[in-house]
Design a protein around this motif. Sequence first.
Motif, PDB file in Angstrom:
ATOM      1  N   PRO A 468      26.046  16.942  75.081  1.00 58.35           N
ATOM      2  CA  PRO A 468      25.773  16.115  76.400  1.00 58.35           C
ATOM      3  C   PRO A 468      24.368  15.660  76.309  1.00 58.35           C
ATOM      4  O   PRO A 468      23.875  14.686  76.846  1.00 58.35           O
ATOM      5  CB  PRO A 468      26.147  16.888  77.498  1.00 58.35           C
ATOM      6  CG  PRO A 468      27.385  17.858  76.954  1.00 58.35           C
ATOM      7  CD  PRO A 468      26.850  18.210  75.689  1.00 58.35           C
ATOM      8  N   ARG A 471      23.456  12.727  73.909  1.00 56.44           N
ATOM      9  CA  ARG A 471      24.243  11.524  74.316  1.00 56.44           C
ATOM     10  C   ARG A 471      22.911  10.280  74.663  1.00 56.44           C
ATOM     11  O   ARG A 471      23.409   9.252  74.077  1.00 56.44           O
ATOM     12  CB  ARG A 471      24.996  11.600  75.585  1.00 56.44           C
ATOM     13  CG  ARG A 471      26.359  12.243  75.311  1.00 56.44           C
ATOM     14  CD  ARG A 471      27.107  12.423  76.416  1.00 56.44           C
ATOM     15  NE  ARG A 471      28.425  13.035  76.112  1.00 56.44           N
ATOM     16  CZ  ARG A 471      29.211  13.763  77.078  1.00 56.44           C
ATOM     17  NH1 ARG A 471      29.029  13.362  78.401  1.00 56.44           N
ATOM     18  NH2 ARG A 471      30.121  14.375  76.823  1.00 56.44           N
ATOM     19  N   LEU A 474      21.943   8.812  71.147  1.00 60.33           N
ATOM     20  CA  LEU A 474      23.214   8.414  69.994  1.00 60.33           C
ATOM     21  C   LEU A 474      23.069   6.902  69.813  1.00 60.33           C
ATOM     22  O   LEU A 474      23.189   6.577  68.614  1.00 60.33           O
ATOM     23  CB  LEU A 474      24.472   9.183  70.810  1.00 60.33           C
ATOM     24  CG  LEU A 474      24.695  10.475  70.656  1.00 60.33           C
ATOM     25  CD1 LEU A 474      26.055  10.955  71.046  1.00 60.33           C
ATOM     26  CD2 LEU A 474      24.506  11.088  69.063  1.00 60.33           C
TER      27      LEU A 474
END
Length: 559
Positions: A468, A471, A474
């Motif tokens: 997480p 993210r 990404l």
Amino acid sequence: MPRRSARPPLILALPLLGAALVAAPLFSLAITALLGGAGALSRLAATVLPVALAETALLLGGVGILATAIGSGAAWLVTAFRFPGSRVLAWLLPLPLAVPTYVTALVYVEILDAAGPVRSGLRNAFGRGIADAWFPEVRSLPACIVLFAFVLFPYVFVAARAAFLARDPSIMAAARTLGSRPVHLFLRVALPLARPAIAVGATLVLLESLNDIGATEYLGVRTLTVSAYTAWLNQSDLAGAAQIASIALLVVALLLVVEELQRDRSQYHGSANTTARGEPVELRGIRAGIALLLCALPVIIGFVVPAGFLALEVVRRELLEAAGPALIGHLWTTVFLALAATAVVILWSIAIVLAARIRPTRLARRIGFVAGLGYAVPGTILVLGLFGPLVGLDTALSRAWELATGEKARLILMGSGATLVIAYVIRFMRVGIVALSAQLAQTPPEIDQVARVLGARPAALAWHVQLPLLRPALGGAALLVFVDCIKELPATLLLRPLNLETLATVVYGAASRGSFEDGALAALVIVLAGLGPIAWLTQAMERTPRGGARAPLPDQAAF
């Protein structure tokens, strides 16, 4: 605490496979070069290498000096001063990165060649003397140096501006108090503090210059990379090409060592309590005009002229309306291959980054380093090393297929786009690793320690805590990899199967036929695709920590 096994943990299995994937072509290249023998090397030393080494050294030296001067000077002007347009220029100066070097070279040859509009206009206005006898030749080493510098300087600009934004304002204030003039402040204070970051950007400029074959070949510059490409394709001398490529790898290794030495000297201490950034100095009158000109000129030469020429050709020749199924097919092929490679790179990068975070051992760091080596290796040289393993793997797959079905199969990999995906993954693995590592480095390690105290195993720690945290980065990492795959020319040109075209090869093919304008639409699409990552990078750069906290140095491929 749980006991750690003496053997490498399972979490390092996928990163180890990634490192092996990158190392395989390098070992294959070394073996191929050794099989060529001393006789072939002596022949190359007497014929090819003197010119290739000389032109490579001149190209890298000239581009390095000019790009570093342009990038660091522009970064200082838009950071330390305020003048009309300075805020806009801070966003525009990275834009030349969106234009591949081979596109820029093709555009300026069309504009400045003997039959181009500039020399034709001079010929009509002043006669043939100025236009032909006194006009500099665009297909030459000096022209190549200038064009590369004005396209690649943003690597230095981004690194230098990040360092200037993160500087401790108290250092600058102290220098001003002691009577330092703006020029002395830049040369004696700001530049030495930003030297490690500038060295990173300059190293990337040199690696990109060494990697290029499209622009250098078109402009008549015989670098080591172009010589290896010529020896392989035109002379069918694979061993000789491997030997030339091995020498180019030594140049790459030297550049990386020099850059690492500069990085090791990057430590300095600032005031931890200083949070305000010093106010830029207001420029007026002729000084403001000079600063505006110095910052606008690189944008005009590196981006506005090439992009404007492509857009004008698309409109003038009605290429958008004439775009048929063939170009749509080439666009789809380009996007599909880039998406496939991006997906693999991001998944592999996640595994490598998380393994290094959860198991911060020397082995994990070495695996990450080896997995990222492909970005430093020019695409032509990477393909030379990759060719042997791919042929061997293709042979093994063909035999397995024949044993299973009784039918002969040939070129299972080499006859498809899978080879390009493999090459892209090896080439741009570091882009994903660096982008995700930078994001994860912003989170304190105490989060991991708390999760372990609460009983989280490595898999749970990676899935519920670390992933997480990755993210936010990404999307940006995927965008960088995707556009790099679209722009890549050397690997695509050498490994593509018959009848497979990407946007980059369409542009190169049109130029090879002497009708570059026919590929203007494909070139413009490549340029427009690069604008997204540039905007993302500029926004990330503007979020650099201001004041006492020192930002991490930009790493190679982080751009």
